[in-house]
Design a protein around this motif. Sequence first.
Motif, PDB file in Angstrom:
ATOM      1  N   PRO A 201      19.009  99.948  65.496  1.00 44.46           N
ATOM      2  CA  PRO A 201      18.857  98.926  66.446  1.00 44.46           C
ATOM      3  C   PRO A 201      17.626  99.087  67.264  1.00 44.46           C
ATOM      4  CG  PRO A 201      20.733 100.176  66.505  1.00 44.46           C
ATOM      5  CD  PRO A 201      20.225 100.842  65.730  1.00 44.46           C
ATOM      6  N   GLU A 202      16.977  97.938  67.707  1.00 46.99           N
ATOM      7  CA  GLU A 202      15.530  98.035  68.176  1.00 46.99           C
ATOM      8  C   GLU A 202      15.658  96.969  69.139  1.00 46.99           C
ATOM      9  OE1 GLU A 202      11.340  97.925  66.287  1.00 46.99           O
ATOM     10  OE2 GLU A 202      12.824  99.605  65.206  1.00 46.99           O
ATOM     11  N   ASN A 203      14.853  97.199  70.345  1.00 48.11           N
ATOM     12  CA  ASN A 203      14.269  96.047  71.259  1.00 48.11           C
ATOM     13  C   ASN A 203      13.107  95.500  70.583  1.00 48.11           C
ATOM     14  OD1 ASN A 203      16.549  96.291  73.118  1.00 48.11           O
ATOM     15  ND2 ASN A 203      15.499  98.122  74.005  1.00 48.11           N
TER      16      ASN A 203
ATOM     17  N   GLN B 123      16.051  88.839  76.424  1.00 41.80           N
ATOM     18  CA  GLN B 123      14.957  90.109  76.402  1.00 41.80           C
ATOM     19  C   GLN B 123      13.334  89.036  76.344  1.00 41.80           C
ATOM     20  OE1 GLN B 123      15.121  93.060  73.624  1.00 41.80           O
ATOM     21  NE2 GLN B 123      16.714  94.068  74.935  1.00 41.80           N
TER      22      GLN B 123
END
Length: 617
Positions: free
Chosen positions: A372-374, A422
């Motif tokens: 998982p990554e932003n 985001q």
Amino acid sequence: MTVLSKALLWGLSTPLLASASAIRQQRRSVQQGWSLQSSSCPSGTDSCGGGGCCPSSLYCFAALNDEVASCCASDSVCVGAIEGSVNCADSSWSLWKGFQGNGFCCEVGLVGVYDSSGSVAGTCVASESVGSSTTAVLMTTGTGSAVTSTATTTTSTTKPTTTTTTTGPTTTTTSTTTAPTTSTTTTTSSTTTSTSTASASTRGVFAHYMVGSMTAAEAVTDVNDAIAAGFDGFALNTHTISSSDTWNTNALDYLFEAAAGTDFKLFISFDMSWGLDVSSLAGFLATYVAKEAYYFVDGKAFISTYTGGTISNSEWDNDFIIPLQETYDITPYFVPNFGDYSGYPTGVFDAFPILSGVFTWESAWPYSGNTPENVSDTVDAEALAEAHAAGAVYMMPLSSFQFKYLGSGQDWYRIGEDNLPQRMGQILNLQPDFVEVLTWNDAGESHYVGDFWAEQIAGTDEGAYADGFDHKGWLQIITPFIDAYKSGATELSQITPPDSTPVGTLWYRTLLTTASCSSSISNYESALDAVNFAVILPSDGYTINVYSNSELIGSYAGVTGLNYNSVPGLQVGSGQYIQVLDSASNVVASATGTKDVAAESTSSVCNWNYEVVGLSS
Ligand SMILES: *[C@@H]1O[C@H](CO)[C@@H](O)[C@H](O)[C@H]1NC(C)=O
């Protein structure tokens, strides 16, 4: 959007499907993927320049910023497909994850390293030569036999000694193939740290629209819905300029008619991944620029693309810009997605003086593979700075996620979860000149926010995962975001609900990531079993409660503006909902999923599309 995805889109007949499968014919597990990093390319490969090597049967494309060269199955850009489905172009190589989480490949036995001050995903060294470099993460060990040393430690761009004549991947035969990868545009040129914004009347917000077969009535619905949602217009993704593709010209006519007499504007976004002939674009475009609803900035016709950054400035200028001006008397305002330009966005305005601005496609989602990554706004920030330093504009992308399930290597997921809010925060923070939402109607990649029509996906398998999954609930947060962006808001706390009552959206997948079919989806490891929400509140004092299988899995004190979270704990069952409570603990709004969550798929589709529901009170 990726090159291969386009082969399946929009009311086409079958030949493209046939060519897509022909591409898949593979020799010794060579496939579209990342290049090998080696200063001396092994036999059977050709140098792409910059230390990258591609199998001789594939086509080299120059590295984007912080990546390595991509090896494509055809002479069309494929970097998006590789980012969505990460692997090495030759299965004998090991796949490493380096700088910015980007993939690159090494011969077995060497160690992948990177240097975070560099601009490349990584390089390959003998284990004793790691030195002060950061060791990359080994993702997959290749099937090749181990080597113990690199030929040389310098990264020269020496050509391979094996001479494979002109059929090698770096040769270019059409206008869409890559420019030479050797041009080292070191952008030390400008000492001005100009922060001036473009002079144009800006802050337009557009939705990317996949032009496909449709009726006039459907065009009216789309235009009216987009106006109601606050959009300024559609970027019309046009992948054919042939007059015999009447499905395309009819759809364009319907859309321009539907928008006529409104403030809603349209511009053409040429999909150059389809190999459109640059010298034929101006004549095609002139027909639409003449229509009342065409979008102009300061008297100039706004024009965009999906890719085209491997075509030279002089070709664009001589074959498109100059004919537009001289033959058709149109002054262009050219804001393409040149994310495929080598090193993009660094130096893109030096390389292309014709540009009025740039748009970026790929930065809308993280590139992540296995974790998982932003989402990052690094590319956007640099593109914006480069644009403003050049007196040009930046159009920034906003999207929810990508999910595609079409088989033949076209099953992938790109985050997802709370990517959409985001990105909203990043956009308000960076203040780009334009925003483009990806997309209005791309059922194939699941990031639609409006309707997509049956004729547009006829003959594809897209309906199997998109039909019945309405995404208009996302408009409930997009509309106030557009208002906030246009009014100059710089923070999420400045997004306000339209009627001073909470609005928002709930979204979740209806299948757990542990489903046995999940591993068929590239990047499945980056997904979370989560209930996601974004809620816009008129003031502090509210509470947002999140339920899965009717159990409370999260409770959040809301603050003024946009609140969001990706709440782990998605459970099998019904009762997937959120509630917004006021300070007296009364439920003032809620959103309840219409679909249960299952542990295993009961169909042939491993459906990771989102169930998306807007709040109601
Ligand atoms: C993403 O950002 C949020 C905060 O905004 C943080 O809580 C979360 O851990 C981040 N996720 C990853 C995978 O870095």
